[in-house]
Design a protein around this motif. Structure first.
Motif, PDB file in Angstrom:
ATOM      1  N   TRP A 142      40.203  44.707  50.897  1.00 15.03           N
ATOM      2  CA  TRP A 142      40.408  44.758  49.454  1.00 15.03           C
ATOM      3  C   TRP A 142      40.964  43.470  48.860  1.00 15.03           C
ATOM      4  O   TRP A 142      40.339  42.814  48.033  1.00 15.03           O
ATOM      5  N   ASP A 143      42.192  43.082  49.252  1.00 14.15           N
ATOM      6  CA  ASP A 143      42.866  41.964  48.588  1.00 14.15           C
ATOM      7  C   ASP A 143      42.420  40.588  49.073  1.00 14.15           C
ATOM      8  O   ASP A 143      42.798  39.579  48.474  1.00 14.15           O
ATOM      9  N   TYR A 146      40.821  38.279  46.555  1.00 15.51           N
ATOM     10  CA  TYR A 146      41.772  37.716  45.591  1.00 15.51           C
ATOM     11  C   TYR A 146      42.452  36.476  46.175  1.00 15.51           C
ATOM     12  O   TYR A 146      42.604  35.453  45.495  1.00 15.51           O
ATOM     13  N   HIS A 147      42.845  36.551  47.429  1.00 13.17           N
ATOM     14  CA  HIS A 147      43.496  35.406  48.068  1.00 13.17           C
ATOM     15  C   HIS A 147      42.519  34.243  48.241  1.00 13.17           C
ATOM     16  O   HIS A 147      42.877  33.078  48.039  1.00 13.17           O
ATOM     17  N   SER A 166      45.195  34.062  39.023  1.00  9.60           N
ATOM     18  CA  SER A 166      44.756  35.402  38.639  1.00  9.60           C
ATOM     19  C   SER A 166      43.749  35.378  37.494  1.00  9.60           C
ATOM     20  O   SER A 166      43.126  36.401  37.195  1.00  9.60           O
ATOM     21  N   TYR A 177      51.634  36.397  40.417  1.00  9.04           N
ATOM     22  CA  TYR A 177      51.550  36.669  41.854  1.00  9.04           C
ATOM     23  C   TYR A 177      52.234  35.515  42.583  1.00  9.04           C
ATOM     24  O   TYR A 177      51.965  34.342  42.276  1.00  9.04           O
ATOM     25  N   HIS A 575      37.564  40.249  41.439  1.00  2.63           N
ATOM     26  CA  HIS A 575      38.351  41.039  42.390  1.00  2.63           C
ATOM     27  C   HIS A 575      37.764  42.439  42.409  1.00  2.63           C
ATOM     28  O   HIS A 575      37.183  42.904  41.424  1.00  2.63           O
ATOM     29  N   ASP A 577      39.572  44.994  42.425  1.00  4.17           N
ATOM     30  CA  ASP A 577      40.562  45.801  41.723  1.00  4.17           C
ATOM     31  C   ASP A 577      40.096  46.129  40.302  1.00  4.17           C
ATOM     32  O   ASP A 577      39.876  45.230  39.492  1.00  4.17           O
TER      33      ASP A 577
END
Length: 655
Positions: A142-143, A146-147, A166, A177, A575, A577
């Motif tokens: 999932w994340d 984003y990273h 972000s 973040y 993302h 999310d």
């Protein structure tokens, strides 16, 4: 799925990361007066601190973050630490006290412990390489997207602010973040020239080695035996719930915070034993470093070292009020040093981003068994580590100044059981909010003292073995035998452990980490992975078609959010999310098919400068379907298919 980098690019990227990991933090630590294992252990934390401070403060000053400004900030922080230490010496703002641990390690012991740290690092490399299935594989959890996008954004734009990266998903203003992880990754990316997936893998590879180094520095600070330190390092390289399981969940900055947490005890103990400006500076840097590595890491570090304070007061080595009073200036200095991060965290907490607790309800017995077996979802229990953990618990009195680790294990394990078994209760949700009510994160936190106890159990087994053999008459008659016996017994025990654990559980740990890449024996049953080799090929084809200034419309449910990390082309959805998406992104995902008839769709396309559409195959979760506005686009008269393969398609919008 792999990206185009070769193994040799991967190897050079790992080497660059190790240099970046050691040099800035080592320079700052040496300037602050650290030496020996304390310097070696705190160097990675101080690197993330130094670069984690550089990006936001440079952004405040209106300056870009790049290798040149990162070097300048490192020299500035090192100079400040050196100046404060010299000032303290000149003005007498230091107090007497023990600097060296009471247990003397021989040169041979130092080399043996270093070899154990190296072994843990090698185990970590083997685990991650076997798990990924390729030196430049793409993380699938999932994340991780984003990273990946965050690292690319910082490197491309020089914007090291806490809200900037972000903006790839939450535009135009971004979202807070803590970005120390990404600032270090961006520097490695700029220096190596490797693709972002290769950089992410390179930064992940030594994760258990960093954990081992942290534990060794902690054991050394508290006067433990060299055998104990070496055993703790080996356990760090073998325990699934230490470094590896957080990586398997895609929690990469969180995993970093976990493996650095033991260093909070090193810095705190130095300060409490010899309060002064110099030790206070080191503690301030360490506390700020925990906050910058990951916000929850500071909360976890406080819980981890709380029993240390309680033991100190119980044994009357210090008093509560004076100790707490001495910590107040450290807290104030940390707040000033990390002011952008504190303000950002406050704004995030007051923002509109939804908090969604997991609400786990495991039976208590099962939760306790998971703690004992160092696993949560593996089918293979780490039986030998469990045995040594039990031995370590039964011999906890032999820990000396580290007895507080037993209470730390009880405290953190208790919090894990609460969240794992009663995670739906409102007060448990509130208590565990820094960890998002996630039992996997709290298991990793509890694993820190449990690994120390297991390492202690392994060391006590070696002591018993050496004592038993040393009682034989032919051994007692040899003057040189005791030292050789200690070495032989330790070597034999480690060798036997390697055999009975099938290489220190590298296969089991590779299966665990393989979840981050959807690369494990049963992965074919899950269905299509989010980012396949064909989807990467489509992204690279888009790079040849699209203008770098445009945005590409994509579905946040498939793996196309990776397009920015891989090509530098900004996606509409950056993302997986779905929380608080930008209004235009939300509208297009629901209505893009109505481009011909809906003027608001055309206006959104124009505002975002969208010229192409990129769709992949599959989904981040099997039960999530494609957004309604992006379904069945073939044949629509305002689109032309520019590229396609079995997993992905690129369309051009005909205006």
């Amino acid at each position: 799925m792999p990206t185009p980098d070769t193994f040799w690019t991967y190897l050079s990227t790992i080497c660059i990361y190790l240099i970046v990991l050691v040099v800035p933090g080592g320079l700052v630590g040496a300037a602050a007066g650290l030496r020996g294992w304390s310097l070696a252990g705190l160097a990675p934390l101080f690197t993330y601190l130094t670069l984690g401070l550089s990006g936001p403060w440079l952004a405040v000053a209106g300056l870009p973050y790049n290798p040149g400004t990162a070097v300048a900030c490192t020299l500035l922080l090192a100079g400040a630490a050196y100046g404060l230490r010299r000032l303290a010496l000149a003005r007498g703002w230091t107090t007497g006290g023990r600097e060296r641990p009471p247990v003397v390690w021989t040169r041979r012991a130092h080399f043996a412990v270093a070899a154990c740290v190296l072994l843990a690092t090698v185990l970590s490399v083997i685990v991650v390489l076997n798990a990924s299935g390729g030196a430049s594989a793409v993380f699938q959890r999932w994340d991780t997207v984003y990273h990946a996008n965050g690292i690319r954004y910082i490197a491309d734009t020089g914007d090291g602010s806490l809200f900037g990266m972000s903006k790839i998903n939450w535009y135009p203003d971004g979202s807070y973040y803590p970005n120390a992880y990404h600032l270090v990754g961006a520097l490695v990316y700029k220096l190596s020239g490797a693709a972002i997936p290769t950089v992410l893998n390179a930064v992940t590879v030594p994760i258990a080695g960093i954990f081992a180094l942290s534990l060794v520095a902690m054991v050394r600070q508290f006067g433990g035996r060299a055998v104990f330190a070496g055993c703790a390092a080996i356990v760090a390289g073998a325990a699934t719930t230490g470094a590896y399981e957080s990586v398997s969940s895609g929690l990469l900055p969180f995993a970093l915070g976990i493996v650095l947490t033991p260093l909070s005890a090193v810095a705190l103990d130095r300060f409490l034993n010899r309060p002064g400006l110099d030790t206070g500076v080191v503690l301030t840097l360490a506390v700020a470093g925990m906050l910058l590595a990951h916000t929850s890491a500071l909360f976890g570090a406080i819980l981890f070292v709380l029993p240390l304070m309680l033991q100190r007061w119980w044994r009357r080595e210090g008093k509560p009020l004076p100790d707490l009073a001495r910590l107040i200036p450290v807290g104030v200095a940390t707040a000033l040093l990390a002011a952008p991060h504190l303000l950002g965290a406050i704004s995030f907490g007051a923002g509109s981003y939804p908090y969604k607790p997991w609400g786990s309800d495991l039976p208590v017995g099962r939760a306790l068994l998971q703690l004992l077996q160092f696993r949560q979802f593996l089918t293979e229990p780490l039986t030998w580590l469990s045995i040594f953990l039990v031995i370590g618990i039964l011999t906890v009195r032999g820990l000396g100044r580290l007895r507080w680790v037993g209470l730390s294990a009880l405290l953190l394990s208790g919090i894990f059981v609460l969240v794992a078994s009663y995670g739906g209760l409102s007060w448990v949700i509130t208590l565990s909010r820094p960890w998002w009510n996630d039992r996997y994160r709290l298991m990793a936190l509890a694993a820190i003292p449990l690994c120390l106890l297991a390492g202690h159990g392994l060391a006590e087994t070696q002591r018993l073995l050496a004592k038993t053999v040393g009682g034989w008459s032919w051994v007692r008659d040899s003057a040189s035998m005791p030292a050789k016996l200690r070495i032989a017994s330790a070597t034999l025990l480690v060798a036997c452990l390697a055999v009975v654990t099938n290489g220190f559980y590298t296969n089991a740990n590779a299966i665990a980490v393989g979840y981050a890449y959807q690369n494990w024996p049963e992965s074919e049953k899950v269905g299509q992975i989010p980012v396949t080799a064909n989807e990467v090929a489509a992204m690279l084809a888009l790079q040849e078609i699209a203008d770098p200034a445009e945005m590409v419309l994509n579905d946040r449910r498939d793996g196309t959010a990776w397009v920015y990390a891989i090509t530098g082309i900004r996606p509409v959805a950056g993302h997986y999310d779905p929380g608080v998406p930008p209004p235009d992104a939300a509208y297009l995902s629901e209505h893009f098919r109505e481009y011909d008839t809906d003027p608001e769709v055309r206006a959104a396309v124009e505002r975002l400068n969208v010229r192409h559409v990129l769709l992949g195959h599959g989904s981040i979760l099997p039960d999530i379907k494609r957004a309604p506005g992006l379904e069945n686009l073939d044949g629509l008269r305002f689109l032309r298919r520019e590229y396609s393969n079995s997993d992905a398609v690129v369309y051009t919008i005909l205006r």
